[in-house]
Design a protein around this motif. Structure first.
Motif, mmCIF file in Angstrom:
data_model
loop_
_atom_site.group_PDB
_atom_site.id
_atom_site.type_symbol
_atom_site.label_atom_id
_atom_site.label_comp_id
_atom_site.label_asym_id
_atom_site.label_seq_id
_atom_site.Cartn_x
_atom_site.Cartn_y
_atom_site.Cartn_z
ATOM 1 N N UNK A 154 0.722 -1.229 0.052
ATOM 2 C CA UNK A 154 -0.020 -0.191 0.277
ATOM 3 C C UNK A 154 0.981 1.274 0.024
ATOM 4 N N UNK A 155 1.776 0.968 -0.909
ATOM 5 C CA UNK A 155 2.689 2.188 -1.061
ATOM 6 C C UNK A 155 4.045 2.211 -0.565
ATOM 7 N N UNK A 156 4.232 0.888 0.115
ATOM 8 C CA UNK A 156 5.459 0.618 0.652
ATOM 9 C C UNK A 156 6.439 0.144 -0.180
ATOM 10 N N UNK A 157 7.315 -0.669 0.020
ATOM 11 C CA UNK A 157 8.502 -1.144 -0.651
ATOM 12 C C UNK A 157 8.084 -2.059 -1.941
ATOM 13 N N UNK A 158 7.089 -2.343 -2.126
ATOM 14 C CA UNK A 158 6.443 -3.093 -3.085
ATOM 15 C C UNK A 158 5.628 -2.365 -3.886
ATOM 16 N N UNK A 159 5.456 -1.236 -3.808
ATOM 17 C CA UNK A 159 4.463 -0.420 -4.493
ATOM 18 C C UNK A 159 3.036 -0.306 -4.049
ATOM 19 N N UNK A 160 2.133 0.006 -4.986
ATOM 20 C CA UNK A 160 0.636 0.057 -4.356
ATOM 21 C C UNK A 160 -0.185 -0.860 -5.333
ATOM 22 N N UNK A 161 -0.988 -1.766 -4.550
ATOM 23 C CA UNK A 161 -1.761 -2.489 -5.502
ATOM 24 C C UNK A 161 -2.719 -1.957 -6.023
ATOM 25 N N UNK A 162 -3.485 -0.839 -5.629
ATOM 26 C CA UNK A 162 -4.458 0.025 -6.109
ATOM 27 C C UNK A 162 -3.918 0.558 -7.461
ATOM 28 N N UNK A 163 -2.727 0.818 -7.622
ATOM 29 C CA UNK A 163 -2.031 1.234 -8.999
ATOM 30 C C UNK A 163 -2.171 0.138 -9.952
#
Length: 158
Positions: free
Chosen positions: A137-146
């Motif tokens: 959720x915006x952390x080191x793996x990015x954002x699943x919403x994107x």
């Protein structure tokens, strides 16, 4: 591919078509709203970045991830909705509830997409713990919403 090997903010956009005339409904689970709000924001920003108009994005909330399926169906029923993005979080706990919810949501959203012949994105974060959810959720793996928004744009461009 495992999320730990990929950043969710990275996606192919070579074949994206203009989505300025498309209407997208977003269903967001209220459970873990500190996380789902960040996921939703990522989805909205991605849609806008690729030409969606703010007035053509409709955000609706449901109590939890289990309810995403019916929320998606409510939106898909509307003729003016071209695609649906579903946002939720299920964190493994002491019971097997996560298996049941994740499976039900995955199957349910697939059925909604097939029934209404519209893209329905699976923006469900399914993790073993809170830290992993925050990483997606915006952390080191990015954002699943994107990632979910990119999937919808890709399917609208199909």
């Amino acid at each position: 591919m495992a999320t730990s090997l990929k950043n969710l903010n990275e996606y192919k956009k070579d074949n994206f078509k203009d989505i300025s005339d498309k209407t997208v409904g977003i269903v967001v689970a209220e459970w873990h709203d500190d996380i789902t709000s960040v996921l939703c924001q990522g989805a909205v920003e991605t849609l806008l970045k690729h030409g969606a108009k703010k007035e053509n994005i409709f955000i609706n909330s449901v109590p939890g991830s289990f309810e995403l399926t019916l929320g998606a169906q409510f939106l898909a029923l509307q003729e003016e909705i071209d695609a649906v993005i579903c946002i939720g979080v299920v964190i493994k706990g002491d019971t097997k509830h996560d298996d049941y919810i994740n499976n039900a949501v995955a199957n349910g959203l697939t059925n909604v997409a097939l029934k209404f012949n519209k893209p329905v994105a699976f923006g469900l974060v399914t993790t073993n713990n809170l830290e992993q959810a925050l990483d997606r959720a915006g952390g080191k793996h990015g954002n699943k919403g994107v990632e979910a928004a990119a999937a919808v744009i890709g399917m609208l461009s199909f």
